[in-house]
Design a protein around this motif. Sequence first.
Motif, short mmCIF file in Angstrom:
data_model
loop_
_atom_site.label_atom_id
_atom_site.label_comp_id
_atom_site.label_asym_id
_atom_site.label_seq_id
_atom_site.Cartn_x
_atom_site.Cartn_y
_atom_site.Cartn_z
N SER A 1 2.55 3.05 -7.56
CA SER A 1 3.01 3.53 -8.86
C SER A 1 3.04 2.40 -9.89
O SER A 1 2.98 1.22 -9.54
CB SER A 1 4.41 4.11 -8.70
N LYS B 1 1.98 -4.72 3.81
CA LYS B 1 3.29 -4.08 3.63
C LYS B 1 2.96 -2.65 3.24
O LYS B 1 2.55 -2.38 2.11
CB LYS B 1 4.09 -4.78 2.51
N MET C 1 0.80 -1.23 0.00
CA MET C 1 0.00 0.00 0.00
C MET C 1 0.83 1.28 0.00
O MET C 1 1.98 1.28 0.46
CB MET C 1 -0.92 -0.03 1.23
N GLN D 1 -6.51 3.56 1.96
CA GLN D 1 -6.11 2.56 0.97
C GLN D 1 -6.11 1.18 1.58
O GLN D 1 -6.45 0.19 0.94
CB GLN D 1 -4.70 2.84 0.42
N GLU E 1 2.12 11.49 -14.70
CA GLU E 1 1.25 11.92 -13.61
C GLU E 1 1.95 13.02 -12.79
O GLU E 1 3.05 12.80 -12.30
CB GLU E 1 0.96 10.70 -12.72
N LEU F 1 -3.23 1.70 -9.77
CA LEU F 1 -1.99 2.45 -10.02
C LEU F 1 -2.27 3.93 -10.24
O LEU F 1 -3.25 4.46 -9.74
CB LEU F 1 -1.26 1.80 -11.20
N SER G 1 7.06 2.82 3.29
CA SER G 1 8.07 2.94 4.35
C SER G 1 8.00 4.26 5.13
O SER G 1 8.57 4.36 6.21
CB SER G 1 9.47 2.79 3.74
N TRP H 1 1.40 5.66 0.69
CA TRP H 1 1.31 6.57 1.83
C TRP H 1 0.24 7.64 1.65
O TRP H 1 -0.07 8.37 2.58
CB TRP H 1 2.67 7.28 2.00
N ARG I 1 -9.86 -0.01 2.56
CA ARG I 1 -10.76 -0.40 1.46
C ARG I 1 -10.39 -1.78 0.92
O ARG I 1 -11.18 -2.42 0.25
CB ARG I 1 -10.82 0.68 0.38
N SER J 1 6.32 -4.68 -11.00
CA SER J 1 7.14 -5.75 -10.37
C SER J 1 6.29 -6.73 -9.59
O SER J 1 6.53 -7.93 -9.67
CB SER J 1 8.26 -5.26 -9.46
N CYS K 1 -4.52 9.74 -6.56
CA CYS K 1 -4.56 9.07 -7.87
C CYS K 1 -5.75 9.56 -8.69
O CYS K 1 -5.66 9.72 -9.90
CB CYS K 1 -4.62 7.56 -7.68
P1 NAP Z 1 5.09 3.47 -4.78
O1 NAP Z 1 6.43 4.04 -4.67
O2 NAP Z 1 4.77 2.57 -5.89
O3 NAP Z 1 4.82 2.71 -3.39
C1 NAP Z 1 3.63 2.01 -3.13
C2 NAP Z 1 3.95 0.79 -2.31
O4 NAP Z 1 4.68 -0.13 -3.13
C3 NAP Z 1 4.85 1.07 -1.11
O5 NAP Z 1 4.47 0.21 -0.06
C4 NAP Z 1 6.24 0.73 -1.63
O6 NAP Z 1 7.14 0.40 -0.61
C5 NAP Z 1 5.93 -0.46 -2.51
N1 NAP Z 1 6.88 -0.69 -3.58
C6 NAP Z 1 7.56 0.21 -4.33
N2 NAP Z 1 8.30 -0.40 -5.26
C7 NAP Z 1 8.09 -1.73 -5.11
C8 NAP Z 1 8.57 -2.89 -5.77
N3 NAP Z 1 9.42 -2.80 -6.79
N4 NAP Z 1 8.16 -4.10 -5.35
C9 NAP Z 1 7.30 -4.20 -4.32
N5 NAP Z 1 6.79 -3.15 -3.66
C10 NAP Z 1 7.18 -1.92 -4.05
O7 NAP Z 1 3.98 4.57 -4.84
P2 NAP Z 1 3.82 5.83 -3.92
O8 NAP Z 1 4.78 6.84 -4.38
O9 NAP Z 1 3.84 5.43 -2.48
O10 NAP Z 1 2.32 6.27 -4.25
C11 NAP Z 1 2.03 7.11 -5.29
C12 NAP Z 1 1.47 6.37 -6.48
O11 NAP Z 1 0.36 5.56 -6.08
C13 NAP Z 1 0.92 7.32 -7.49
O12 NAP Z 1 1.26 6.90 -8.79
C14 NAP Z 1 -0.58 7.23 -7.29
O13 NAP Z 1 -1.35 7.63 -8.38
C15 NAP Z 1 -0.75 5.81 -6.95
N6 NAP Z 1 -2.02 5.59 -6.26
C16 NAP Z 1 -3.01 4.92 -6.90
C17 NAP Z 1 -4.24 4.75 -6.29
C18 NAP Z 1 -5.35 4.01 -6.97
O14 NAP Z 1 -6.29 3.66 -6.28
N7 NAP Z 1 -5.29 3.77 -8.24
C19 NAP Z 1 -4.44 5.26 -5.02
C20 NAP Z 1 -3.41 5.95 -4.40
C21 NAP Z 1 -2.18 6.10 -5.03
P3 NAP Z 1 8.26 1.44 -0.09
O15 NAP Z 1 7.53 2.61 0.48
O16 NAP Z 1 9.00 0.66 0.93
O17 NAP Z 1 9.07 1.80 -1.29
#
Ligand code: NAP
Length: 465
Positions: free
Chosen positions: A213, A160, A134, A142, A369, A235, A163, A136, A145, A219, A270
Amino acid sequence: MPIATVNPVTGETVKTFEPLGPDGIEERVARAERTFRSYRGTDFASRAALLASAADLLDKEREEIARIMTLEMGKTLAAARAEAAKCAKAMRWYAANGERLLADEHPADADVQDSGAHRALVRYRPLGVVLAVMPWNFPLWQVVRFAAPALMAGNTGLLKHASNVPQTALYLGDLFHRAGFPEGCFQTLLIGSGAVESVLRDPRVAAATLTGSEGAGRSVAAVAGDEIKPTVLELGGSDPFVVMPSAAGELDHAVATAVTARVQNNGQSCIAAKRFIVHEDVYDAFAQRFTRAMGDLVVGDPMKESTDIGPLSTEQGRADLEELVDEALSQGAQALCGARRPEARPAGWFYEPTVLAGVTPQMRIHREEAFGPVATLYRVRDVDAAVELANDTSFGLSSNVWTRDEDEQRRFAADLQAGGVYFNGMTASHPAFPFGGVKRSGYGRELSGQGIRAFCNVTTLWYGR
Ligand code: NAP
Protein backbone atom coordinates in the motif's frame (compact mmCIF):
# COMPACT_ATOMS: atom_id res chain seq x y z
CA MET A 1 -0.90 -7.74 13.33
CA PRO A 2 -0.22 -11.30 14.57
CA ILE A 3 1.70 -13.59 12.24
CA ALA A 4 -0.91 -16.23 11.54
CA THR A 5 -2.79 -18.24 8.97
CA VAL A 6 -6.44 -17.24 9.30
CA ASN A 7 -8.84 -18.94 6.90
CA PRO A 8 -10.83 -16.14 5.21
CA VAL A 9 -13.61 -18.59 4.34
CA THR A 10 -14.44 -19.17 8.02
CA GLY A 11 -12.52 -16.52 9.95
CA GLU A 12 -10.83 -19.27 11.97
CA THR A 13 -7.22 -18.99 13.08
CA VAL A 14 -5.55 -22.09 11.71
CA LYS A 15 -1.98 -21.59 12.94
CA THR A 16 -0.01 -18.85 14.68
CA PHE A 17 3.72 -18.18 14.47
CA GLU A 18 6.17 -16.55 16.86
CA PRO A 19 7.92 -13.61 15.25
CA LEU A 20 11.71 -13.76 15.07
CA GLY A 21 13.45 -12.00 17.94
CA PRO A 22 16.54 -9.76 17.63
CA ASP A 23 18.94 -12.75 17.78
CA GLY A 24 17.12 -14.59 15.02
CA ILE A 25 17.11 -11.50 12.84
CA GLU A 26 20.81 -10.85 13.47
CA GLU A 27 21.68 -14.43 12.58
CA ARG A 28 19.88 -14.21 9.26
CA VAL A 29 21.15 -10.77 8.26
CA ALA A 30 24.71 -11.84 9.07
CA ARG A 31 24.26 -15.03 7.04
CA ALA A 32 22.82 -13.10 4.08
CA GLU A 33 25.83 -10.78 4.05
CA ARG A 34 28.35 -13.61 4.47
CA THR A 35 26.72 -15.59 1.70
CA PHE A 36 26.72 -12.58 -0.61
CA ARG A 37 30.52 -12.37 -0.43
CA SER A 38 30.92 -15.77 -2.04
CA TYR A 39 27.68 -16.01 -4.03
CA ARG A 40 28.43 -12.78 -5.94
CA GLY A 41 31.43 -14.51 -7.51
CA THR A 42 29.44 -17.45 -8.94
CA ASP A 43 28.86 -17.51 -12.68
CA PHE A 44 25.60 -17.05 -14.52
CA ALA A 45 25.44 -20.68 -15.63
CA SER A 46 25.45 -22.00 -12.07
CA ARG A 47 22.88 -19.45 -10.90
CA ALA A 48 20.69 -20.33 -13.89
CA ALA A 49 20.92 -24.03 -13.00
CA LEU A 50 19.79 -23.28 -9.42
CA LEU A 51 16.85 -21.19 -10.63
CA ALA A 52 15.82 -23.90 -13.09
CA SER A 53 15.93 -26.42 -10.26
CA ALA A 54 13.71 -24.15 -8.12
CA ALA A 55 11.28 -23.97 -11.06
CA ASP A 56 11.21 -27.77 -11.34
CA LEU A 57 10.48 -28.16 -7.63
CA LEU A 58 7.74 -25.56 -7.82
CA ASP A 59 6.13 -27.36 -10.76
CA LYS A 60 6.25 -30.62 -8.84
CA GLU A 61 4.75 -29.05 -5.72
CA ARG A 62 2.21 -26.85 -7.48
CA GLU A 63 -0.87 -28.44 -5.97
CA GLU A 64 0.49 -28.37 -2.44
CA ILE A 65 1.57 -24.71 -2.49
CA ALA A 66 -1.61 -23.70 -4.33
CA ARG A 67 -3.70 -25.13 -1.48
CA ILE A 68 -1.62 -23.27 1.08
CA MET A 69 -2.13 -19.97 -0.78
CA THR A 70 -5.88 -20.56 -1.06
CA LEU A 71 -6.12 -21.44 2.61
CA GLU A 72 -4.16 -18.37 3.69
CA MET A 73 -5.65 -15.67 1.49
CA GLY A 74 -8.72 -17.05 -0.25
CA LYS A 75 -7.83 -16.89 -3.95
CA THR A 76 -9.47 -19.63 -5.98
CA LEU A 77 -7.50 -22.83 -6.25
CA ALA A 78 -7.41 -22.48 -10.04
CA ALA A 79 -5.88 -19.00 -9.68
CA ALA A 80 -3.37 -20.29 -7.13
CA ARG A 81 -2.24 -23.08 -9.44
CA ALA A 82 -1.86 -20.60 -12.29
CA GLU A 83 0.18 -18.32 -10.03
CA ALA A 84 2.58 -21.11 -9.13
CA ALA A 85 2.99 -22.01 -12.80
CA LYS A 86 3.67 -18.38 -13.66
CA CYS A 87 6.41 -18.25 -11.02
CA ALA A 88 8.16 -21.29 -12.48
CA LYS A 89 7.96 -19.66 -15.91
CA ALA A 90 9.55 -16.42 -14.64
CA MET A 91 12.36 -18.35 -12.95
CA ARG A 92 13.10 -20.13 -16.21
CA TRP A 93 12.91 -16.88 -18.15
CA TYR A 94 15.54 -15.25 -15.94
CA ALA A 95 17.63 -18.43 -16.00
CA ALA A 96 17.59 -18.27 -19.81
CA ASN A 97 17.98 -14.50 -20.20
CA GLY A 98 19.81 -13.19 -17.12
CA GLU A 99 23.30 -13.39 -18.56
CA ARG A 100 22.26 -11.61 -21.76
CA LEU A 101 20.43 -8.88 -19.83
CA LEU A 102 23.48 -8.21 -17.66
CA ALA A 103 26.11 -8.49 -20.39
CA ASP A 104 28.81 -5.82 -20.38
CA GLU A 105 27.93 -2.75 -22.43
CA HIS A 106 30.50 -1.22 -24.73
CA PRO A 107 30.29 2.51 -25.47
CA ALA A 108 31.04 3.67 -29.02
CA ASP A 109 34.80 3.62 -29.90
CA ALA A 110 34.73 7.36 -30.56
CA ASP A 111 33.40 8.02 -27.05
CA VAL A 112 35.97 5.69 -25.48
CA GLN A 113 38.72 7.55 -27.37
CA ASP A 114 37.23 10.92 -26.46
CA SER A 115 37.31 9.97 -22.74
CA GLY A 116 41.05 9.35 -22.93
CA ALA A 117 40.74 5.57 -22.43
CA HIS A 118 42.05 2.77 -24.56
CA ARG A 119 39.16 0.65 -23.32
CA ALA A 120 35.97 1.35 -21.33
CA LEU A 121 32.86 -0.62 -20.57
CA VAL A 122 29.84 -0.78 -18.30
CA ARG A 123 29.36 -3.80 -16.04
CA TYR A 124 26.32 -4.77 -13.96
CA ARG A 125 27.52 -5.99 -10.58
CA PRO A 126 25.23 -7.16 -7.75
CA LEU A 127 24.42 -4.71 -4.97
CA GLY A 128 24.32 -7.02 -1.95
CA VAL A 129 21.63 -8.00 0.51
CA VAL A 130 18.19 -6.84 -0.66
CA LEU A 131 15.23 -6.64 1.72
CA ALA A 132 11.88 -7.46 0.09
CA VAL A 133 8.69 -6.35 1.88
CA MET A 134 5.83 -8.13 0.17
CA PRO A 135 2.00 -8.29 0.16
CA TRP A 136 -0.38 -11.22 0.50
CA ASN A 137 -2.42 -10.80 -2.67
CA PHE A 138 -0.10 -12.78 -4.99
CA PRO A 139 1.88 -14.35 -2.19
CA LEU A 140 4.15 -16.39 -4.44
CA TRP A 141 4.35 -14.23 -7.55
CA GLN A 142 5.19 -10.92 -5.89
CA VAL A 143 8.15 -12.56 -4.19
CA VAL A 144 9.38 -14.54 -7.17
CA ARG A 145 9.30 -11.59 -9.53
CA PHE A 146 11.80 -9.95 -7.18
CA ALA A 147 13.75 -13.05 -6.16
CA ALA A 148 14.38 -14.59 -9.59
CA PRO A 149 16.14 -11.54 -11.09
CA ALA A 150 17.83 -10.55 -7.81
CA LEU A 151 19.35 -14.00 -7.32
CA MET A 152 20.26 -14.28 -11.00
CA ALA A 153 22.17 -11.00 -10.69
CA GLY A 154 24.16 -12.34 -7.71
CA ASN A 155 22.36 -10.62 -4.84
CA THR A 156 21.05 -12.29 -1.72
CA GLY A 157 17.51 -11.70 -0.44
CA LEU A 158 15.67 -11.31 2.85
CA LEU A 159 11.90 -11.66 2.69
CA LYS A 160 9.53 -9.88 5.06
CA HIS A 161 6.22 -11.22 3.83
CA ALA A 162 2.73 -10.05 4.83
CA SER A 163 1.77 -11.35 8.29
CA ASN A 164 -1.26 -13.29 6.99
CA VAL A 165 0.71 -15.57 4.64
CA PRO A 166 3.39 -17.09 6.91
CA GLN A 167 3.16 -20.60 5.50
CA THR A 168 3.70 -19.34 1.96
CA ALA A 169 6.58 -17.21 3.24
CA LEU A 170 8.27 -20.20 4.89
CA TYR A 171 7.68 -22.33 1.81
CA LEU A 172 9.57 -19.80 -0.32
CA GLY A 173 12.66 -19.75 1.90
CA ASP A 174 12.65 -23.52 1.95
CA LEU A 175 12.12 -23.82 -1.82
CA PHE A 176 15.24 -21.86 -2.76
CA HIS A 177 17.28 -23.76 -0.21
CA ARG A 178 16.08 -27.16 -1.43
CA ALA A 179 16.79 -26.08 -5.00
CA GLY A 180 20.45 -25.91 -4.01
CA PHE A 181 21.00 -22.18 -3.43
CA PRO A 182 23.61 -21.74 -0.68
CA GLU A 183 22.08 -21.20 2.75
CA GLY A 184 21.78 -17.44 3.15
CA CYS A 185 20.96 -16.67 -0.50
CA PHE A 186 17.26 -16.29 0.23
CA GLN A 187 15.80 -16.30 3.74
CA THR A 188 12.38 -15.61 5.17
CA LEU A 189 12.19 -13.34 8.19
CA LEU A 190 8.97 -13.90 10.11
CA ILE A 191 8.67 -10.37 11.50
CA GLY A 192 5.95 -7.78 11.87
CA SER A 193 6.05 -4.48 10.01
CA GLY A 194 7.40 -2.74 13.13
CA ALA A 195 10.69 -4.63 12.77
CA VAL A 196 11.28 -3.55 9.16
CA GLU A 197 12.95 -0.25 9.96
CA SER A 198 15.83 -1.68 11.97
CA VAL A 199 16.55 -4.33 9.30
CA LEU A 200 16.51 -1.68 6.60
CA ARG A 201 18.84 0.57 8.59
CA ASP A 202 21.32 -2.28 9.09
CA PRO A 203 24.48 -1.34 7.16
CA ARG A 204 24.68 -4.89 5.79
CA VAL A 205 21.40 -4.38 3.90
CA ALA A 206 22.05 -2.60 0.61
CA ALA A 207 18.61 -1.95 -0.86
CA ALA A 208 14.89 -2.63 -0.50
CA THR A 209 11.89 -3.40 -2.63
CA LEU A 210 8.33 -3.06 -1.42
CA THR A 211 5.07 -4.10 -2.98
CA GLY A 212 2.06 -2.98 -1.02
CA SER A 213 0.00 0.00 0.00
CA GLU A 214 0.87 3.66 -0.30
CA GLY A 215 1.32 3.98 3.46
CA ALA A 216 3.78 1.09 3.69
CA GLY A 217 5.64 2.43 0.65
CA ARG A 218 5.92 5.85 2.17
CA SER A 219 7.41 4.57 5.44
CA VAL A 220 9.89 2.21 3.83
CA ALA A 221 10.97 4.81 1.26
CA ALA A 222 11.41 7.42 4.01
CA VAL A 223 13.74 5.16 6.00
CA ALA A 224 15.61 4.07 2.86
CA GLY A 225 15.93 7.73 1.84
CA ASP A 226 17.34 8.59 5.22
CA GLU A 227 19.87 5.77 4.82
CA ILE A 228 20.49 6.62 1.13
CA LYS A 229 19.59 3.14 -0.05
CA PRO A 230 17.90 2.46 -3.38
CA THR A 231 14.29 1.24 -3.43
CA VAL A 232 11.74 -0.05 -5.89
CA LEU A 233 8.13 0.64 -4.91
CA GLU A 234 5.16 -1.17 -6.43
CA LEU A 235 2.11 0.35 -4.80
CA GLY A 236 -1.60 0.58 -5.40
CA GLY A 237 -3.51 1.23 -8.58
CA SER A 238 -6.91 2.26 -9.85
CA ASP A 239 -6.50 1.35 -13.49
CA PRO A 240 -8.95 2.64 -16.09
CA PHE A 241 -10.64 0.34 -18.60
CA VAL A 242 -11.75 2.54 -21.49
CA VAL A 243 -14.23 1.36 -24.13
CA MET A 244 -14.59 3.41 -27.32
CA PRO A 245 -17.23 3.04 -30.10
CA SER A 246 -14.90 1.18 -32.46
CA ALA A 247 -15.09 -1.73 -29.98
CA ALA A 248 -18.85 -2.03 -30.63
CA GLY A 249 -18.36 -5.06 -32.88
CA GLU A 250 -16.50 -6.96 -30.15
CA LEU A 251 -18.43 -5.80 -27.12
CA ASP A 252 -19.00 -9.30 -25.76
CA HIS A 253 -15.27 -9.92 -25.79
CA ALA A 254 -14.64 -6.52 -24.16
CA VAL A 255 -17.24 -7.28 -21.47
CA ALA A 256 -15.83 -10.74 -20.72
CA THR A 257 -12.34 -9.25 -20.47
CA ALA A 258 -13.63 -6.40 -18.29
CA VAL A 259 -15.13 -8.88 -15.83
CA THR A 260 -11.91 -10.90 -15.60
CA ALA A 261 -9.86 -7.71 -15.33
CA ARG A 262 -11.99 -6.54 -12.40
CA VAL A 263 -12.51 -9.74 -10.42
CA GLN A 264 -9.22 -11.59 -10.92
CA ASN A 265 -7.84 -12.62 -7.53
CA ASN A 266 -11.23 -11.85 -5.92
CA GLY A 267 -10.79 -8.26 -7.06
CA GLN A 268 -7.60 -7.80 -5.03
CA SER A 269 -5.05 -7.05 -7.70
CA CYS A 270 -3.07 -3.84 -8.05
CA ILE A 271 -3.44 -4.03 -11.84
CA ALA A 272 -7.12 -4.94 -11.77
CA ALA A 273 -9.21 -2.63 -13.92
CA LYS A 274 -11.21 -0.65 -11.38
CA ARG A 275 -12.74 2.28 -13.25
CA PHE A 276 -14.74 1.51 -16.41
CA ILE A 277 -14.87 4.55 -18.67
CA VAL A 278 -17.27 3.95 -21.53
CA HIS A 279 -18.13 6.14 -24.53
CA GLU A 280 -21.78 7.17 -24.60
CA ASP A 281 -22.40 5.39 -27.94
CA VAL A 282 -21.70 2.00 -26.35
CA TYR A 283 -22.38 2.79 -22.69
CA ASP A 284 -25.87 1.31 -22.34
CA ALA A 285 -25.02 -1.94 -24.08
CA PHE A 286 -21.77 -2.29 -22.13
CA ALA A 287 -23.35 -1.45 -18.76
CA GLN A 288 -26.17 -3.94 -19.26
CA ARG A 289 -23.97 -6.86 -20.34
CA PHE A 290 -21.22 -6.09 -17.80
CA THR A 291 -23.70 -5.90 -14.92
CA ARG A 292 -25.33 -9.16 -15.94
CA ALA A 293 -21.97 -10.93 -16.20
CA MET A 294 -20.79 -9.59 -12.84
CA GLY A 295 -24.06 -10.63 -11.20
CA ASP A 296 -23.76 -14.16 -12.64
CA LEU A 297 -20.39 -14.88 -11.01
CA VAL A 298 -20.34 -17.67 -8.44
CA VAL A 299 -19.18 -16.50 -5.02
CA GLY A 300 -18.15 -19.30 -2.70
CA ASP A 301 -15.54 -21.68 -1.35
CA PRO A 302 -12.29 -20.95 -3.23
CA MET A 303 -11.23 -24.62 -2.94
CA LYS A 304 -14.19 -25.59 -5.21
CA GLU A 305 -13.51 -25.66 -8.94
CA SER A 306 -16.92 -24.09 -9.69
CA THR A 307 -16.19 -20.92 -7.71
CA ASP A 308 -15.39 -17.68 -9.52
CA ILE A 309 -14.86 -15.47 -6.49
CA GLY A 310 -13.68 -16.40 -3.02
CA PRO A 311 -13.68 -14.25 0.11
CA LEU A 312 -11.62 -11.13 0.63
CA SER A 313 -8.37 -11.92 2.36
CA THR A 314 -8.91 -10.08 5.62
CA GLU A 315 -11.81 -8.85 7.68
CA GLN A 316 -10.35 -5.35 7.58
CA GLY A 317 -10.09 -5.50 3.79
CA ARG A 318 -13.80 -6.22 3.51
CA ALA A 319 -14.68 -3.52 6.03
CA ASP A 320 -12.67 -0.94 4.03
CA LEU A 321 -14.38 -1.95 0.80
CA GLU A 322 -17.85 -1.87 2.33
CA GLU A 323 -17.18 1.57 3.71
CA LEU A 324 -16.18 2.91 0.27
CA VAL A 325 -19.29 1.45 -1.37
CA ASP A 326 -21.72 2.48 1.37
CA GLU A 327 -20.38 6.01 1.43
CA ALA A 328 -20.76 6.32 -2.38
CA LEU A 329 -24.35 5.00 -2.18
CA SER A 330 -25.20 7.48 0.56
CA GLN A 331 -23.88 10.27 -1.67
CA GLY A 332 -26.04 9.29 -4.66
CA ALA A 333 -24.22 6.50 -6.52
CA GLN A 334 -26.42 3.63 -7.77
CA ALA A 335 -25.66 -0.06 -7.31
CA LEU A 336 -26.43 -1.91 -10.56
CA CYS A 337 -25.65 -5.17 -8.75
CA GLY A 338 -24.15 -6.40 -5.48
CA ALA A 339 -23.11 -3.83 -2.87
CA ARG A 340 -23.67 -6.29 -0.02
CA ARG A 341 -22.45 -9.46 1.65
CA PRO A 342 -23.93 -12.64 0.13
CA GLU A 343 -26.75 -13.90 2.37
CA ALA A 344 -25.74 -17.51 1.79
CA ARG A 345 -22.31 -16.84 3.27
CA PRO A 346 -22.69 -15.49 6.79
CA ALA A 347 -19.21 -16.66 7.88
CA GLY A 348 -15.96 -15.50 6.30
CA TRP A 349 -15.24 -12.30 4.45
CA PHE A 350 -17.28 -12.57 1.28
CA TYR A 351 -18.60 -9.66 -0.77
CA GLU A 352 -20.80 -9.74 -3.83
CA PRO A 353 -19.49 -8.56 -7.19
CA THR A 354 -20.67 -4.98 -7.45
CA VAL A 355 -21.15 -2.41 -10.21
CA LEU A 356 -21.65 1.23 -9.26
CA ALA A 357 -22.87 3.97 -11.59
CA GLY A 358 -23.33 7.67 -10.92
CA VAL A 359 -19.96 8.02 -9.17
CA THR A 360 -18.80 11.62 -8.81
CA PRO A 361 -15.32 13.07 -8.09
CA GLN A 362 -16.44 14.01 -4.57
CA MET A 363 -16.84 10.37 -3.58
CA ARG A 364 -13.93 8.60 -1.96
CA ILE A 365 -14.36 5.60 -4.28
CA HIS A 366 -13.53 7.89 -7.20
CA ARG A 367 -10.11 8.65 -5.73
CA GLU A 368 -9.21 5.60 -3.65
CA GLU A 369 -8.38 2.06 -4.64
CA ALA A 370 -11.33 -0.35 -4.30
CA PHE A 371 -9.51 -3.56 -3.33
CA GLY A 372 -12.24 -6.12 -3.99
CA PRO A 373 -14.81 -7.03 -6.69
CA VAL A 374 -16.28 -3.53 -7.08
CA ALA A 375 -16.38 -1.72 -10.42
CA THR A 376 -17.25 1.92 -11.02
CA LEU A 377 -18.85 2.83 -14.35
CA TYR A 378 -18.50 6.22 -16.04
CA ARG A 379 -20.07 7.58 -19.24
CA VAL A 380 -17.94 9.90 -21.44
CA ARG A 381 -18.73 11.81 -24.62
CA ASP A 382 -15.40 11.71 -26.49
CA VAL A 383 -11.74 10.77 -26.44
CA ASP A 384 -10.68 13.96 -24.62
CA ALA A 385 -13.09 13.25 -21.78
CA ALA A 386 -11.93 9.63 -21.63
CA VAL A 387 -8.26 10.64 -21.33
CA GLU A 388 -9.04 13.28 -18.74
CA LEU A 389 -11.09 10.95 -16.58
CA ALA A 390 -8.59 8.10 -16.93
CA ASN A 391 -5.86 10.41 -15.61
CA ASP A 392 -8.03 11.85 -12.85
CA THR A 393 -6.44 9.69 -10.17
CA SER A 394 -3.40 9.86 -7.96
CA PHE A 395 -2.40 6.39 -9.19
CA GLY A 396 -0.66 5.48 -12.46
CA LEU A 397 0.00 1.75 -12.54
CA SER A 398 -1.46 0.49 -15.81
CA SER A 399 -4.41 1.07 -18.13
CA ASN A 400 -6.62 -0.77 -20.63
CA VAL A 401 -8.20 0.69 -23.76
CA TRP A 402 -10.58 -0.90 -26.22
CA THR A 403 -10.39 0.85 -29.57
CA ARG A 404 -9.50 -0.20 -33.11
CA ASP A 405 -9.10 3.42 -34.22
CA GLU A 406 -5.38 4.07 -34.78
CA ASP A 407 -5.61 7.80 -34.11
CA GLU A 408 -7.26 7.05 -30.78
CA GLN A 409 -4.61 4.43 -30.00
CA ARG A 410 -1.87 7.01 -30.65
CA ARG A 411 -3.68 9.48 -28.39
CA PHE A 412 -4.04 7.05 -25.47
CA ALA A 413 -0.47 5.76 -25.92
CA ALA A 414 0.80 9.34 -25.70
CA ASP A 415 -1.37 10.72 -22.93
CA LEU A 416 -2.34 8.07 -20.39
CA GLN A 417 -0.34 8.59 -17.20
CA ALA A 418 0.47 4.98 -16.37
CA GLY A 419 3.30 2.45 -16.54
CA GLY A 420 1.41 0.43 -19.17
CA VAL A 421 -1.24 0.92 -21.85
CA TYR A 422 -2.86 -2.35 -22.97
CA PHE A 423 -5.04 -2.16 -26.09
CA ASN A 424 -7.94 -4.53 -26.75
CA GLY A 425 -7.05 -6.80 -23.87
CA MET A 426 -6.23 -6.51 -20.18
CA THR A 427 -3.10 -5.76 -18.22
CA ALA A 428 -1.15 -8.84 -17.25
CA SER A 429 2.47 -9.07 -16.20
CA HIS A 430 4.95 -11.04 -18.30
CA PRO A 431 8.62 -11.68 -17.47
CA ALA A 432 9.78 -9.92 -20.66
CA PHE A 433 7.91 -6.65 -20.10
CA PRO A 434 8.70 -3.95 -17.52
CA PHE A 435 6.13 -3.72 -14.74
CA GLY A 436 5.56 -0.71 -12.47
CA GLY A 437 3.88 2.64 -12.22
CA VAL A 438 4.09 6.39 -11.99
CA LYS A 439 2.51 8.89 -9.58
CA ARG A 440 1.47 7.24 -6.32
CA SER A 441 1.68 3.78 -7.82
CA GLY A 442 5.39 3.90 -7.08
CA TYR A 443 8.65 4.04 -8.97
CA GLY A 444 11.18 1.72 -10.51
CA ARG A 445 10.31 -1.32 -12.59
CA GLU A 446 10.23 -5.03 -12.01
CA LEU A 447 10.59 -7.82 -14.59
CA SER A 448 12.43 -7.62 -17.95
CA GLY A 449 15.95 -6.18 -18.15
CA GLN A 450 14.82 -3.23 -16.06
CA GLY A 451 13.88 -5.50 -13.15
CA ILE A 452 17.20 -7.35 -13.04
CA ARG A 453 19.24 -4.15 -13.38
CA ALA A 454 17.30 -2.47 -10.54
CA PHE A 455 19.45 -4.21 -7.97
CA CYS A 456 22.78 -3.86 -9.72
CA ASN A 457 25.67 -1.52 -9.23
CA VAL A 458 26.04 -0.10 -12.75
CA THR A 459 29.82 0.17 -12.85
CA THR A 460 31.98 2.07 -15.32
CA LEU A 461 35.28 0.28 -15.98
CA TRP A 462 37.79 2.66 -17.57
CA TYR A 463 41.34 1.76 -18.60
CA GLY A 464 43.75 4.66 -19.31
CA ARG A 465 46.01 4.67 -22.31
P1 NAP B 1 0.30 -3.43 3.02
O1 NAP B 1 -0.57 -3.40 4.20
O2 NAP B 1 1.02 -2.22 2.62
O3 NAP B 1 1.35 -4.61 3.28
C1 NAP B 1 2.37 -4.93 2.37
C2 NAP B 1 3.61 -5.33 3.14
O4 NAP B 1 4.13 -4.18 3.81
C3 NAP B 1 3.34 -6.36 4.23
O5 NAP B 1 4.45 -7.21 4.33
C4 NAP B 1 3.19 -5.50 5.48
O6 NAP B 1 3.47 -6.21 6.66
C5 NAP B 1 4.24 -4.44 5.21
N1 NAP B 1 4.00 -3.17 5.89
C6 NAP B 1 2.82 -2.55 6.14
N2 NAP B 1 3.03 -1.37 6.73
C7 NAP B 1 4.37 -1.22 6.85
C8 NAP B 1 5.21 -0.21 7.38
N3 NAP B 1 4.71 0.90 7.89
N4 NAP B 1 6.55 -0.40 7.35
C9 NAP B 1 7.07 -1.51 6.82
N5 NAP B 1 6.33 -2.50 6.30
C10 NAP B 1 4.99 -2.36 6.30
O7 NAP B 1 -0.46 -3.87 1.72
P2 NAP B 1 -1.44 -5.08 1.55
O8 NAP B 1 -2.73 -4.71 2.13
O9 NAP B 1 -0.79 -6.34 2.02
O10 NAP B 1 -1.52 -5.19 -0.04
C11 NAP B 1 -2.44 -4.47 -0.76
C12 NAP B 1 -1.83 -3.28 -1.44
O11 NAP B 1 -0.69 -3.68 -2.22
C13 NAP B 1 -2.78 -2.66 -2.42
O12 NAP B 1 -2.71 -1.26 -2.34
C14 NAP B 1 -2.25 -3.14 -3.76
O13 NAP B 1 -2.64 -2.36 -4.85
C15 NAP B 1 -0.80 -3.14 -3.54
N6 NAP B 1 -0.13 -3.99 -4.51
C16 NAP B 1 0.64 -3.42 -5.47
C17 NAP B 1 1.24 -4.21 -6.44
C18 NAP B 1 2.10 -3.60 -7.51
O14 NAP B 1 2.81 -4.36 -8.14
N7 NAP B 1 2.06 -2.33 -7.73
C19 NAP B 1 1.06 -5.57 -6.41
C20 NAP B 1 0.25 -6.12 -5.42
C21 NAP B 1 -0.34 -5.32 -4.46
P3 NAP B 1 2.29 -6.73 7.63
O15 NAP B 1 1.48 -7.70 6.85
O16 NAP B 1 3.03 -7.35 8.76
O17 NAP B 1 1.50 -5.51 8.02
